[in-house]
Enzyme design. Structure first.
Site, mmCIF file in Angstrom:
data_model
loop_
_atom_site.group_PDB
_atom_site.id
_atom_site.type_symbol
_atom_site.label_atom_id
_atom_site.label_comp_id
_atom_site.label_asym_id
_atom_site.label_seq_id
_atom_site.Cartn_x
_atom_site.Cartn_y
_atom_site.Cartn_z
ATOM 1 C CG HIS A 1 -1.923 -1.051 1.277
ATOM 2 N ND1 HIS A 1 -3.099 -0.921 1.968
ATOM 3 C CD2 HIS A 1 -1.964 -2.282 0.712
ATOM 4 C CE1 HIS A 1 -3.832 -2.016 1.833
ATOM 5 N NE2 HIS A 1 -3.150 -2.867 1.075
ATOM 6 C CD GLN A 2 0.084 7.142 -1.709
ATOM 7 O OE1 GLN A 2 -1.089 6.918 -2.021
ATOM 8 N NE2 GLN A 2 0.650 8.318 -1.888
#
Length: 212
Positions: A82-83
């Site tokens: 994920h970011q």
């Protein structure tokens, strides 16, 4: 040849009558998974063990020859990430109704291809994280989580996986890496089995020096 049969890397089931051990290479459908001859998994399906791997994924899974992959092993690919450079890691863009475009590739963690060498034994339920490189002859302990590179002929275990010990001294390790028995023909390897399975490592060293 045993029972008059030559080892065949194109056979899916190398143990007659037993379906829960397969040679991986002839079963592959994803072009971004590359596996060498005679590598097997203790299961009837390999690609289900490669997770978060999509048609748009940028990475590859590359595994060498003669690897032994136990049941329950998982290769986690980069699109599991994920970011992480923003306030939240929540992936709004993947879920219906949220007004967010996909992050730029530069904003997403990406660790490159996952690469496993030759003659690597990966124990049951081990997890291999994205971008890891595992050297030839390494052993991964059962239920280990491997997030860092593993040197050739090294035993690692734990969560996170840590080196337990080197399998051999530097001299034998260097000889094996130079000899690369896994690249030889089936006939040559059959002739080498007494050497490859010998516990007399000093004799093994001597013979390898003569053969290199």
């Amino acid at each position: 040849m045993k029972n008059g049969k030559r080892p065949d890397p194109g056979v899916i089931h190398p143990i007659p009558g037993y379906e829960n051990e397969i040679y991986v290479k002839p079963t592959l459908t994803n072009p971004n998974i590359i596996v060498g001859d005679f590598t097997y998994i203790a299961d009837s399906d390999f690609e289900s063990h490669v997770t978060h791997f999509y048609p748009w994924s940028r990475d590859r899974l590359i595994i060498g020859r003669f690897c032994q992959i136990a049941a329950g092993v998982e290769f986690v690919m980069n699109d599991a990430n994920h970011q992480m450079n923003a306030v939240t890691t929540f992936p709004f863009y993947t879920l219906e109704g949220w007004e967010m475009d996909a992050p730029a590739a530069a904003d997403m963690p990406f660790k490159g291809d996952t690469v496993v060498g030759c003659d690597v034994w990966i124990g049951q339920n081990a997890v291999i994280l994205p971008g890891v490189h595992i050297g030839d002859g390494a052993i991964i302990g059962a239920s280990s989580v491997v997030g860092s590179d593993v040197e050739p002929y090294t035993i690692v275990a734990g969560n996170p996986a840590r080196p337990i010990r080197r399998r051999f001294d530097d001299e034998l390790t260097e000889l094996l890496l130079a000899f690369r028995w896994w690249d030889k023909s089936v006939e040559e390897i059959n002739g080498l089995i007494p050497l490859l399975t010998s516990g007399d490592l000093e004799t093994v060293k001597k013979e390898l020096k003569e053969r290199i």
